[in-house]
Design an enzyme around this catalytic site. Sequence first.
Site, PDB file in Angstrom:
ATOM      1  N   HIS A  88     -11.909  13.799  -6.536  1.00 30.98           N
ATOM      2  CA  HIS A  88     -10.719  14.276  -5.827  1.00 30.98           C
ATOM      3  C   HIS A  88     -10.494  15.772  -6.042  1.00 30.98           C
ATOM      4  CE1 HIS A  88      -9.674  10.246  -4.763  1.00 30.98           C
ATOM      5  NE2 HIS A  88      -9.715   9.868  -6.018  1.00 30.98           N
ATOM      6  N   ASN A 137       0.817  -1.205   0.000  1.00 31.08           N
ATOM      7  CA  ASN A 137       0.000   0.000   0.000  1.00 31.08           C
ATOM      8  C   ASN A 137       0.860   1.268   0.000  1.00 31.08           C
ATOM      9  OD1 ASN A 137      -2.525  -1.103  -0.244  1.00 31.08           O
ATOM     10  ND2 ASN A 137      -2.678  -1.535   1.943  1.00 31.08           N
ATOM     11  N   ASP A 184     -18.991  -2.469  -1.725  1.00 30.43           N
ATOM     12  CA  ASP A 184     -17.849  -1.843  -2.410  1.00 30.43           C
ATOM     13  C   ASP A 184     -16.626  -2.753  -2.422  1.00 30.43           C
ATOM     14  OD1 ASP A 184     -19.186   0.604  -2.781  1.00 30.43           O
ATOM     15  OD2 ASP A 184     -18.661   1.277  -0.754  1.00 30.43           O
ATOM     16  N   CYS A 192     -12.695   1.448  -7.710  1.00 33.16           N
ATOM     17  CA  CYS A 192     -11.976   2.652  -8.105  1.00 33.16           C
ATOM     18  C   CYS A 192     -10.487   2.449  -7.901  1.00 33.16           C
ATOM     19  CB  CYS A 192     -12.473   3.865  -7.324  1.00 33.16           C
ATOM     20  SG  CYS A 192     -12.423   3.686  -5.557  1.00 33.16           S
TER      21      CYS A 192
HETATM   22  N1  GLN Z   1     -19.021   3.862  -0.369  1.00 32.34           N
HETATM   23  C1  GLN Z   1     -17.735   4.446  -0.199  1.00 32.34           C
HETATM   24  C2  GLN Z   1     -17.844   5.957  -0.271  1.00 32.34           C
HETATM   25  O1  GLN Z   1     -18.699   6.423  -0.979  1.00 32.34           O
HETATM   26  C3  GLN Z   1     -16.763   3.975  -1.259  1.00 32.34           C
HETATM   27  C4  GLN Z   1     -15.375   4.525  -1.053  1.00 32.34           C
HETATM   28  C5  GLN Z   1     -14.329   3.980  -1.993  1.00 32.34           C
HETATM   29  O2  GLN Z   1     -14.629   3.364  -2.983  1.00 32.34           O
HETATM   30  N2  GLN Z   1     -13.086   4.218  -1.720  1.00 32.34           N
HETATM   31  O3  GLN Z   1     -17.081   6.672   0.330  1.00 32.34           O
HETATM   32 ZN    ZN Z   2     -14.387   4.501  -4.837  1.00 31.91          ZN
END
Ligand code: GLN
Ligand code: ZN
Length: 765
Positions: free
Chosen positions: A705, A126, A612, A657
Site C-alpha cells: 500500500h 464492508n 485467492d 490479506c
Molecule cells: N491476486 C490478487 C492480486 O494480486 C490478490 C488481491 C488481493 O488479495 N486483494 O491483486
Molecule cells: Zn491480498
Amino acid sequence: MVQSSVLGFPRIGANRELKKATEAYWQGKVSVEDLLKVGKDIRANNWKLQKEAGVDVIPSNDFSFYDQVLDLSLLFNVIPERYAKYNLSPLDTFFAMGRGLQRKATETEKAVDVTALEMVKWFDSNYHYVRPTFSHSTQFKLNGQKPVDEFLEAKALGIQTRPVLLGPVSYLFLGKADKDSLDLEPLSLLQKLVPLYAEILKKLAEAGATEVQIDEPILVLDLPQEVKAAFKTAYDFLASQSGLPAITFATYFGTVVPNLDAIKELPVAAFHFDFVRNPEQFDQVAAILKDNQSLSVGVVDGRNIWKNDFAKSSALVQKAIEKLGKDRVIVATSSSLLHTPVDLENEKKLNPEIKDWFSFATQKVKEVVVIAKNVSGEDVSAELKTNAKSVSNRASSNITNNEEVQKRVASIDEKMSTRSSPFPARLEEQKKIFNLPLFPTTTIGSFPQTKDIRINRNKFVKGTITAEEYEKFINSEIETVIRFQEEIGLDVLVHGEPERNDMVQYFGEQIDGYTFTTNGWVQSYGSRYVRPPIIVGDLSRPKAMSVKESVYAQSITTKPVKGMLTGPVTCLRWSFPRNDVDQKTQALQLALALRDEVNDLEAAGIKVIQVDEPALREGLPLRAGDERAAYLQWAAESFRVATSGVANKTQIHSHFCYSDLDPNHIKALDADVVSIEFSKKDDPNYIAEFQNYPNHIGLGLFDIHSPRIPSTEEFISKIETIMKSYPAEKFWVNPDCGLKTRGWEETKLSLTHMVEAAKHFREVY
Ligand code: GLN
Ligand code: ZN
C-alpha cells in the site's frame, strides 16, 4: 396507526456527490463553503425523499463527511494531541484523523505531517469506521453540536427527525487506547462520557427533538461481563436526567439473545431489533419489554438489495401487534440503509426481469411505509399484489434456478473435496517437477495497473478497439511482466492480471447467475465507495475464464507461471448474496465453477494455481461458537472443492490479506503454499503462531500500500527475524499482496531487493 421508521439513509448522494465534493476539497479545488453546501443539499434531499414517501420517523445526524463514529470523536473532543496540536479547523482536524494529512509549510501555516487513525471493519459489513483512540490526556467535552445543528436544519425544512447517535458503551468498546496510554481501558471512561451524552441529548430536547435513536450494535457480539454491566450504568444515568428525548435503543446485524440480561432492565422508551438477520429471536426479545416500552421491528433489510416480501414482513409485524398492540409497534429497516445503494431508478441497463426483484435505499424507504400501512389496516392491496408477483416471479425464474447446478451441489462428496494424497506426498511429487531453490520467490498476482491498461480496457469496453487488438495489447503487457520477472530472477511467475478490472467482478462477469449495476455504489470508508456485484441465481461457468491469458504467459517462459483465480468465499463476500438460499450453497456453487476452471488450467499445462481468499477472515461470524465453526467448515470445504480436482503434482497456492489471520482457520484449506499479509505485523508472537502451520507459507515481506522501497538489508533483517522461529525449508519469499496499485518504478526496485535477499539466504542455509 403503526408507525414506519428508517434507521439511517446513505449519505453519498444519488450520484456520488459527496465523494466528488470531499475529494475536490482535499485537493484544494473547492472551498469549505462549497463542500458544506453539498452536504446540506444531500441531507435535505434525503429528508424530503423520506418525508414524501410517508415515513413517520426520519433519521437525522446519519450524515457524515467521512464516518459517523469519527463524528462522535470530534463531538466529544476525543482528539489525540498529534492532531490537536496543529490548530486546524474542526473539519480539517476531522479529516486529518480520518485519512492523515501531509502539507508543506506556507507563509501563513506550518507544515503538517500526521498519519490517519486506525480504520476497522464495521461489524461484518464492508463499511469501515475510524477507531476512537483514547489516552490519559483525553479531555472529554462537547466540541460543537453537530446532532443539534442537523436536527434544526431539518426542522427548518418543516421535517421533524429522530437524531441518531452511536451509544456510549459501543463507542467506547469499539475504541482503543492510544500508543502512549496502553494501560488505559476505554470502558473505564464511561463515567466521563455519559454526562456528555446527557448534555447533547438535553440540547436536542431544547431544540425540539422528542425522540432519539441510540445504537448499541456491540450487543450482537460476545461481551465480557463488565461490558454487559456498563449498559445499565449508562442508561440508568441517562434516565435519571430530566428533560431528555425518549430513547429508542437499537441493535442490528445479529441476535441479542445471548446478551438479553444486559438490556432487559434498561429504562428506555423502545427497543429496536434486527428481525431480517434473526427472526427467531422474536419471542425472547419481545418478552423483555415492559408495558411502557415499544418495539421497533426491523424487517426491511438494510444490508442487501432484495425487494421486501411484504406478506412475510407483515406477518412478523402482526405478531408483534398481537403481543403489544398497534401503538407500541414500529415498522423499521433492519439497520441503517448506509449499506445499500441509493436509488434503483438510476439503473438504466439492468435486465428488467431482474430489476423487478431489487430495492435500493430509496425503494426500501417506501417499503417500510407500505408495511406499516398494511398492518394498520389501510388498503394497500395494489402494492401487495405487485409485490407478491415480483416475489413469486423471482422464485420461479430461470435466472434464479438452474437444476443442473443444484444437482451438482447435492452430489458433492468427501472425495470431491479432498486431494488424492496428503501434503507430504504431494510435496515430494512437486519437488521433482519444480526443483525450486530454498527461499523460493514469487508475487501475489497483479502488477501495476497502468494508465495505459485502463485506457485500453475502456477502449475495448466502448468498442473503439477490436477484441483482437485488445488481446494483442494484453499479451504485450503479459510479456513485459514475464520478462521483468525472469530478468530479476523470480522463481514462480505470474502473468500480472492486466486483463482484470477487479478480482471479483472479472470472474462474476463470466459466471452465469451474476448481475452488475452501473451506479450501485456503497460507502466502504471515507470517500471510497464500492459497487458490489449481485448474485441473482444459481451460479455456473459457461466457459473457461482465465485459461487464455495463463496459457499465453506460460508459453513464453520456461519458469512456472501461476494460474490466478479468486476463491469462492471472496467472490461471495464481496458481492450482494442471494437471500433465498444460504451462503454455504452459494459458496459451493462458486466452488464448482472454479473447480472446472482449476481443472481446465491444469489440463492446459498450468502447473501452479493460486486461488485467492482475502475475504476469508472477514466472513467469520461475529460470535464464537457453532455458527463460526460452521462457517469455517463450509469456507474450507468450498476452497477444497475448487482445488481438489487436480493431481498431486499440481501445486495449489492461496493468499490472504486485510486482517489478522489465525493459522488454524486456514489449515483445513490444505493449500500447498499460502501467502499472507505480514509486513506490518512485527510482533514475534504473531510469527510464532505460524510455526506449526503444516504446509508451506510466505509471510508478506513488504507493504504494497506504500510507495516506500525497502532495501535489500531491510528484507534480510526481516527474514532473519522470521527465521528465529520459522523453518527455512517451509518458507516462501513474497510481498504482502498484489502490486496493482503501485507504480513500476517502486515495484521494480522492491522486488529486485526482495530477490537479492532470498539469494543471500540461499547461501547462508
Ligand atoms: N491476486 C490478487 C492480486 O494480486 C490478490 C488481491 C488481493 O488479495 N486483494 O491483486
Ligand atoms: Zn491480498
